[in-house]
Design an enzyme around this catalytic site. Sequence first.
Site, PDB file in Angstrom:
ATOM      1  N   ASP A  66     -15.951  -7.347  13.585  1.00 48.43           N
ATOM      2  CA  ASP A  66     -16.295  -7.903  14.876  1.00 48.43           C
ATOM      3  C   ASP A  66     -15.187  -8.859  14.854  1.00 48.43           C
ATOM      4  O   ASP A  66     -15.013  -9.924  14.320  1.00 48.43           O
ATOM      5  CB  ASP A  66     -17.535  -8.085  15.064  1.00 48.43           C
ATOM      6  N   ASN A  68     -14.853 -10.881  18.115  1.00 51.25           N
ATOM      7  CA  ASN A  68     -15.295 -11.875  19.266  1.00 51.25           C
ATOM      8  C   ASN A  68     -16.577 -12.467  19.273  1.00 51.25           C
ATOM      9  O   ASN A  68     -17.237 -12.931  20.266  1.00 51.25           O
ATOM     10  CB  ASN A  68     -15.027 -11.176  20.549  1.00 51.25           C
ATOM     11  N   ASP A  70     -19.581 -10.801  19.222  1.00 52.83           N
ATOM     12  CA  ASP A  70     -20.771 -10.326  19.924  1.00 52.83           C
ATOM     13  C   ASP A  70     -21.526  -9.173  19.018  1.00 52.83           C
ATOM     14  O   ASP A  70     -22.458  -8.516  19.490  1.00 52.83           O
ATOM     15  CB  ASP A  70     -20.481  -9.637  21.186  1.00 52.83           C
ATOM     16  N   ASP A  74     -14.821  -4.050  16.772  1.00 52.49           N
ATOM     17  CA  ASP A  74     -13.835  -3.969  17.697  1.00 52.49           C
ATOM     18  C   ASP A  74     -12.257  -3.663  17.326  1.00 52.49           C
ATOM     19  O   ASP A  74     -12.110  -3.742  16.085  1.00 52.49           O
ATOM     20  CB  ASP A  74     -13.749  -4.898  18.739  1.00 52.49           C
ATOM     21  N   ASP A 251     -14.789  16.930  16.424  1.00 50.81           N
ATOM     22  CA  ASP A 251     -16.053  16.901  16.410  1.00 50.81           C
ATOM     23  C   ASP A 251     -16.844  18.421  16.632  1.00 50.81           C
ATOM     24  O   ASP A 251     -16.284  19.027  17.806  1.00 50.81           O
ATOM     25  CB  ASP A 251     -16.676  15.961  17.329  1.00 50.81           C
ATOM     26  N   GLU A 303     -14.612  19.599  12.440  1.00 53.44           N
ATOM     27  CA  GLU A 303     -15.679  19.207  11.795  1.00 53.44           C
ATOM     28  C   GLU A 303     -16.554  20.592  11.922  1.00 53.44           C
ATOM     29  O   GLU A 303     -17.041  20.961  13.005  1.00 53.44           O
ATOM     30  CB  GLU A 303     -16.660  18.239  12.431  1.00 53.44           C
TER      31      GLU A 303
END
Length: 606
Positions: A66, A68, A70, A74, A251, A303
């Site tokens: 992270d 920032n 929160d 990110d 996926d 996958e």
Amino acid sequence: MLTFFKLALSAAFAAAIGVSSHAQSPEPATADAIRPAQGVTLINGYSQHWWKEAVVYQIYPRSFQDSNGDGIGDLNGITRRLDYLKSLGVDVIWLSPHFDSPNADNGYDIRDYRKVMTEFGIMADFDRMLAGIKKRHMRLIIDLVVNHTSDEHKWFEESRKSRTNPYRDYYIWRDGKPNPNAPNGFDPPNNYTSFFSGSAWQWDETTRQFYLHLFAVKQPDLNWENPKVRQEVYSLMRFWLDKGVDGFRMDVIPLISKPTGLPDLTPGQDAVKLWANGPRRDEFLQEMNREVLAKYDDMSVGEAIGIDLAGTDNLVGEDRHELSQIFNFDAARIGSMGGYNYRPLHLPELKAVYTAHATVLGKQDWDTSFLGNHDMSRVVSRWGDTSTPGLRAMSAKLLQTMVLTLRGTAYLYQGDELGMTNYPWTKVSEFNDIEVQNRFKTEVAQGKLTEQQLIAGAAAYGRDNARTPMQWDTTRNAGFTTGNHTWEPVNPNYLQINAADQVKDPDSVYHYNQKVIALRRSDPAFIYGDYQDLDPTNEQVFLYTRSIGASSYLVILNFSSQPIDYTLPQGIQAKDLKLGNYRDSSDPAGATTLHLRPREARIYKN
Ligand code: NOJ
Ligand code: CA
């Protein structure tokens, strides 16, 4: 970019290891270039490609770093950690979905394929991250999730408006079966159940039809029969490839072609196998290859749920023009009995899987080597011994030795390079995963499973284990965030297991991984070499070779936590120790009986 083998291969060396060149010497493509018509270099009979030689590192962006405060990882967080990945030695990053999403399934439900998820940043952050990756001579593949979208995608919002909407056929809508006693007067069109529990059909009152969702209710399946859907997918793929990404992890890609007529499953029928082998699957993938993939120097890894070993060549065989490689879960999910139920690992069974792969997949195929991802529990908790810090570290090193020396492109999941473990879950409410929450609402509510059984199963095998934050250092929240909370709990063992300590410690799991990666990179035998299991029935020791001609490596793995005096079969001698997870060797060069210590791993050049 020149691959390391092309740089390293002198003519004599090439001859010794069986390299031949077809046509003129190939001019290697840059990461962004359209693939030129080129000759193909063969090594030990395999065509040479950068993606065969790669070690891929999977990042689950929500849990990586992270930036920032929160409590959610990110893209700027990833950019900050690129030097860490570069020095580990990986070449390719696979980024789990970073697209705009309401997060019903943590980004595997995409609302806008051309927008970055707000919590992860903006497109400029993505561009900066990609530039940072390229600057360090690494590559990036992103997650292509196109079996389904989010129900908040604008296509679906249109589609559900009316039966005549131009987007209606982007999804799979069907009439229900009339039943005056059913909630809306209709039963679902067939008996398919979703991967996340309950019927795979959702009633939609506006148009009084059901839509198909093989995953969550908020993940409606796209209708690949509609050529417009396919063109939309190809267009978004080009959008990202033109930006400079180097390919895709795809996926549940075999599920894109649905069974003709969507008949009921018959009792005992294997639903996943049926769904994965739809009649137009290969046609769709070949079209995708022709229209998109073949025009770039990219890699694609599917996958491949529901695809068995015998069916693998259909997808990855070079003459098929579909995908570069697939994930087959025979090894990583060995002993699966459905749900969160697994038999304990039985080593000969695992060895048999790898031998089967080496036997069935030929020189025109390619394989993957992996033991974990964002859908699986931590491998060291699953197959290692975590009863003491020492055994945990040795187990982690042993498992990574195996992943990095078996056949196929090697994949590491974030945190495995540190030996991160499962989290000590105690309550259903602690789990974030929709799979656990839906099982609670269905199986526990219906009395098929007790709450304690669900917690025990999900704690041992659930997906949240892989999603707890990366353990960077000993500061609060393991250095994952400067904020007060994290979206998933931080494993309390971050004080013992974290990157900062391991980067400082030359004996750490991290540095061991670095060494195995470097060794793998130093000799094509680890990539293109033949594989032979020399002791298939041994229940504690895994012994195999990787070799091209005279260049042969012997890998010895003591999977038990006991010391073992192990006499090598067939009069083999262990000659030149290249690497081991114990600092010193306890046996002289040329030994035929080895004194293996608990969870010891060694690699000899023989
Ligand atoms: C497979 C992904 O790996 C998993 O995380 C996801 O829930 C399903 N596909 C649905 O997209
Ligand atoms: Ca953040």
